[in-house]
Each structure stands twice: as structure tokens, then as C-alpha cells.
Design a protein around this motif. Structure first.
Motif, PDB file in Angstrom:
ATOM      1  N   LYS A  70       0.925  -1.274   0.368  1.00 43.93           N
ATOM      2  CA  LYS A  70      -0.279  -0.318   0.563  1.00 43.93           C
ATOM      3  C   LYS A  70       1.117   1.112   0.333  1.00 43.93           C
ATOM      4  O   LYS A  70       2.067   1.414   0.688  1.00 43.93           O
ATOM      5  N   HIS A  71       0.796   2.053  -1.212  1.00 42.38           N
ATOM      6  CA  HIS A  71       1.694   3.338  -1.202  1.00 42.38           C
ATOM      7  C   HIS A  71       0.348   4.486  -1.335  1.00 42.38           C
ATOM      8  O   HIS A  71      -0.597   4.613  -1.685  1.00 42.38           O
ATOM      9  N   ARG A  72       1.020   5.499  -0.011  1.00 41.67           N
ATOM     10  CA  ARG A  72       0.020   6.460   0.074  1.00 41.67           C
ATOM     11  C   ARG A  72       0.477   7.992  -0.701  1.00 41.67           C
ATOM     12  O   ARG A  72       1.824   8.215  -0.363  1.00 41.67           O
ATOM     13  N   ASP A 123      -5.748  12.843  -2.240  1.00 43.20           N
ATOM     14  CA  ASP A 123      -5.329  12.414  -1.158  1.00 43.20           C
ATOM     15  C   ASP A 123      -5.290  10.298  -1.855  1.00 43.20           C
ATOM     16  O   ASP A 123      -6.998  10.777  -1.733  1.00 43.20           O
ATOM     17  N   TYR A 124      -4.453  10.161  -2.573  1.00 38.30           N
ATOM     18  CA  TYR A 124      -5.301   8.597  -3.039  1.00 38.30           C
ATOM     19  C   TYR A 124      -3.904   7.595  -2.202  1.00 38.30           C
ATOM     20  O   TYR A 124      -3.257   7.823  -1.680  1.00 38.30           O
ATOM     21  N   ARG A 125      -4.491   5.962  -2.133  1.00 40.34           N
ATOM     22  CA  ARG A 125      -3.782   5.010  -2.540  1.00 40.34           C
ATOM     23  C   ARG A 125      -3.441   4.149  -2.941  1.00 40.34           C
ATOM     24  O   ARG A 125      -4.644   3.977  -3.863  1.00 40.34           O
ATOM     25  N   CYS A 127      -2.886   0.186  -4.179  1.00 41.81           N
ATOM     26  CA  CYS A 127      -2.608  -0.885  -3.430  1.00 41.81           C
ATOM     27  C   CYS A 127      -2.477  -1.728  -4.726  1.00 41.81           C
ATOM     28  O   CYS A 127      -2.373  -1.996  -5.907  1.00 41.81           O
ATOM     29  N   GLU A 150       2.875   3.094   3.076  1.00 40.34           N
ATOM     30  CA  GLU A 150       2.139   2.471   4.195  1.00 40.34           C
ATOM     31  C   GLU A 150       1.691   1.151   4.533  1.00 40.34           C
ATOM     32  O   GLU A 150       1.082   0.813   5.440  1.00 40.34           O
ATOM     33  N   TRP A 210     -10.691  -1.687   6.345  1.00 44.93           N
ATOM     34  CA  TRP A 210      -8.989  -0.940   6.121  1.00 44.93           C
ATOM     35  C   TRP A 210      -8.739  -0.229   7.881  1.00 44.93           C
ATOM     36  O   TRP A 210      -9.492   0.922   7.909  1.00 44.93           O
TER      37      TRP A 210
END
Length: 401
Positions: A70-72, A123-125, A127, A150, A210
Motif C-alpha cells: 500500500k502506497h499513500r 489524497d490517494y492510496r 494497492c 504505508e 481498512w
């Protein structure tokens, strides 16, 4: 292991982490078998992969998603950065929505696929199956954006199956039934925030939850308490693999080789060769691999990923696929006996021009019974639709059970 010790682990000295849900998984893991997924211990099967499969199709299965990378991605340039990085138009993924996409090398070869969660403006995540931090940071040059891995800061569960919505409502998530496919919402939970997305890897009605790791065990307990009357069961990776094949979902390292892992560049695949041409938006002026993909669209692809309906009941795992002239046309990448379709099914990579829906082929299957190997050439047909696509997958609100 206490949460304090879990947080204190040194990533460079301890390369396998217990999940924040490990204490609960350990209690239910009757087979006492563990595998590794990325940096975490994972459960292949808790008691029976077949029974776990049926739980997800008939009631509800719960799978630990924490190991997913997971990357923020945040900052004023988060949107233009992502639009430059991936092939699809990210402007169409509005806040509170999730979108599936792929990202490519300059040669138009797929590095990985994954989901983009638009949590809020800027603001993005993202996966994905594989670690992508190096590529994401390199691609961030010139953008006012922050990219953070993250994975260890977010615990996650996939709650999949026809009773999944009913048990989430019983757990107190008021309004969760109004989530449409690929929607996400935030709910108060035990003094913190729980994010719920209507997403999954099973091709069925399902959700992904989550939460911060320190609340993981409480989430697991509340979920299983609420699901006691809804047939809730833990779900291992072997059953999940069966579910995703029926749904026609591809897996990195199985159905395609991530471009950065390839020794021979000819062994990689483009989005078009994976059946993901619908994710390539040439209306965008620039994105990684655009020129190469435009050339491929004009000149044609080398391969085609297809779904095969195979005669008989033998599983065509790692099989060659032959055309009518008995010439090798391709190879099977994923295969199973489908309990729902009552058929031997497979995903396969075929050399062009093979792979048009309706084309009749043969697969070479080797199988062993009582220490004796046998071979069968099983007729098969290329099919256009996936093998599992129930209406409840899209129904909003879902039926109550």
C-alpha cells in the motif's frame, strides 16, 4: 506477540512479519501451515481450501489483506502525478471512489496492476501486488507530491460473499448497504475510523475493510461476532486463488511477469496482451508507455490472454495449448476445476492471431493417479465471458440475509 513488539520490529533484520490479525488467525488455523506473502506470514488454508471456497460463494469468507503493498500519495500534484504514472484517466476516479489500473515501462510493458483509492482531494492510496516505491519515487521527479509506503500502517480484511453486507450492517455500519461497486466510505469504529470499500478479488459481492493495526484484533472480533449467524469463515490464499480464477482476475507473477522482474524483455506483456486495453486512455496527452502502446495498437499485439472452457474434469495446470494443426498456440497460466461452473477452466496466453471467442483448441494435460502419469489432449474453447459473475455483485442495496 504484542502490538508493541510488532511495531518495534526492524524491517531489515526481521524480514517476515506476523499480521496484526495473527493471534486470531493462529487460533483458527487448524492445519498449522503458513506461507509468505510479501513481508508477512499468510495462511494458505485454515481447514480446507474447498470448504473455504464454498463459504465465500455461499455465505461469507474473510481474508487478511494486510500484506498487500500500500502506497499513500498526497500533495498538490497527486492527481497529475498519477495521471502521468498509470494508463487510465485518474480524473474519472472521484473522491470516495476506487479505480483499477496498470502502470507500464516506456516500452508499454506492464510493471504491475492495482487499485487506486481516492480518499480525499489530493489524497490517494495505491494497492499493488509488488513493492513499487522505487518506481513511484523515480516517477515523482518534477511533481509536488509525497509518496510513502504505508503497508505496515494499515491493516485490512476482505469480507466476501452473499452475506457480507448483512453482517456488516449487523456490526453497526449504518448505510454500508448504499455503497455502490468501487465506492468507499468511512465509519466510526471503537474510537477510530474504519474505511470500507466495495471492492474485492472474488468476482462476488464483497467489501474490504481498512483500519489502523492497533485496532485490528478488535475489528476481527467484532466482525466474527456479527457474522456468527451469517456463516462467516476465515479464508486462505488457496481458496482465494480459486475464486479469482473463476472471476477472470489476473495475478502478477502467475498470469504475467512484472516488467521489472523480467530477464528477457520478450517475456513481459502489455495491457492489450492481458485483455486490459480498456484501461488505456489515449485521450490523455502523456503517460508512461503511451508512444509504445499507440504503436502496438496500430501494428497489433504479440499475445492475447483468454479464458478456456476445457472438456473433462482434469485440471490443465501449466499445460501447452495446441491449435488444430497440433502446433503450440500458447500456454495455460492459471487453471482449476470450477465447483460453480462444474467445468475445468483456465486462463491462458495465446500467440496472435489465436484467441478469438469460439476458437476450438486442445490442451495437453498430464495427471498422476496412484503413482502413474497419464496424458490427455482435451478439447477446449475460447470463451468471452468470465465463469462467475452473479447479479448480486452489482446489486445496490444488496439482498439481506
Amino acid at each position: 506477540m504484542s502490538l508493541h513488539n510488532f511495531k518495534a520490529r526492524d524491517h531489515f533484520r526481521h524480514n517476515v512479519y506476523p499480521s496484526p490479525f495473527h493471534s486470531r488467525q493462529k487460533e483458527l488455523n487448524r492445519l498449522q501451515e503458513w506461507s509468505r506473502w510479501a513481508d508477512y506470514l499468510s495462511v494458505p488454508a485454515y481447514y480446507s481450501d474447498s470448504l473455504e471456497y464454498f463459504a465465500a460463494r455461499n455465505t461469507c469468507g474473510v481474508f487478511d489483506l494486510t500484506p498487500m503493498i500500500k502506497h499513500r500519495i498526497t500533495g498538490p500534484d497527486a492527481l497529475p502525478y498519477l495521471n502521468r504514472l498509470v494508463t487510465r484517466d485518474v480524473t474519472k476516479i472521484k473522491p470516495g471512489r476506487v479505480g483499477y489500473s496498470v502502470w507500464c515501462t516506456d516500452r508499454g510493458q506492464v510493471i504491475d496492476d492495482g487499485t487506486i483509492f481516492h480518499l480525499a482531494d489530493g489524497d490517494y492510496r495505491v494497492c499493488s501486488q509488488e513493492h513499487q516505491l522505487d518506481w513511484f519515487l523515480t516517477s515523482a521527479l518534477g511533481f509536488d507530491v509525497t509518496v510513502v509506503d504505508e503497508t505496515h500502517e494499515v491493516a485490512a480484511l476482505a469480507v466476501q460473499g452473499p452475506t457480507s453486507c448483512a453482517l456488516l450492517k449487523r456490526m453497526g455500519l449504518t448505510g454500508v448497504e448504499n455503497l455502490t461497486p468501487f465506492g468507499l466510505a468511512h465509519f466510526p469504529f471503537e474510537g477510530t475510523e474504519l474505511t470500507v470499500s466495495r471492492t474485492g478479488y472474488t468476482g462476488d459481492l464483497g467489501y474490504e475493510l481498512w483500519i489502523a493495526p492497533e485496532h485490528a484484533e478488535k475489528l476481527w472480533d467484532r466482525l466474527f461476532d456479527a457474522g456468527a449467524q451469517h456463516g462467516i469463515r476465515p479464508l486462505g490464499s488457496q481458496a482465494l486463488d480459486m475464486l479469482r480464477i473463476e472471476a477472470g482476475f489476473i495475478l502478477a507473477g502467475v498470469d504475467f511477469l512484472p516488467a521489472q522482474q523480467a530477464v528477457r524483455p520478450t517475456h513481459t506483456r502489455s495491457p492489450f496482451e492481458l485483455g486490459l486495453g480498456w484501461l488505456v486512455d489515449f485521450k490523455k496527452p502523456v503517460f508512461n508507455g503511451r508512444r509504445a502502446l499507440l504503436q502496438e495498437k496500430e501494428e497489433g499485439s504479440r499475445y492475447r490472454l483468454v479464458k478456456l472452457d476445457i472438456s473433462g474434469n482434469k485440471v490443465a495446470r501449466d499445460s501447452y495449448v495446441y491449435d488444430r494443426k497440433q502446433t503450440i498456440a500458447g500456454t495455460v497460466t492459471s487453471a482449476m476445476w470450477s465447483p460453480s461452473a462444474k467445468a475445468s477452466i483456465a486462463l491462458a496466453t495465446l500467440e496472435m492471431p489465436h484467441g478469438e471467442p469460439g476458437e476450438e483448441l486442445q490442451v495437453e494435460i498430464y495427471y498422476k493417479r496412484e503413482l502413474k502419469w497419464s496424458k490427455v489432449l482435451a478439447p477446449c474453447k475460447v470463451v468471452d465471458r468470465v465463469f462467475w459473475d452473479p447479479p448480486r455483485k452489482r446489486q445496490t442495496p444488496p439482498a439481506d440475509f
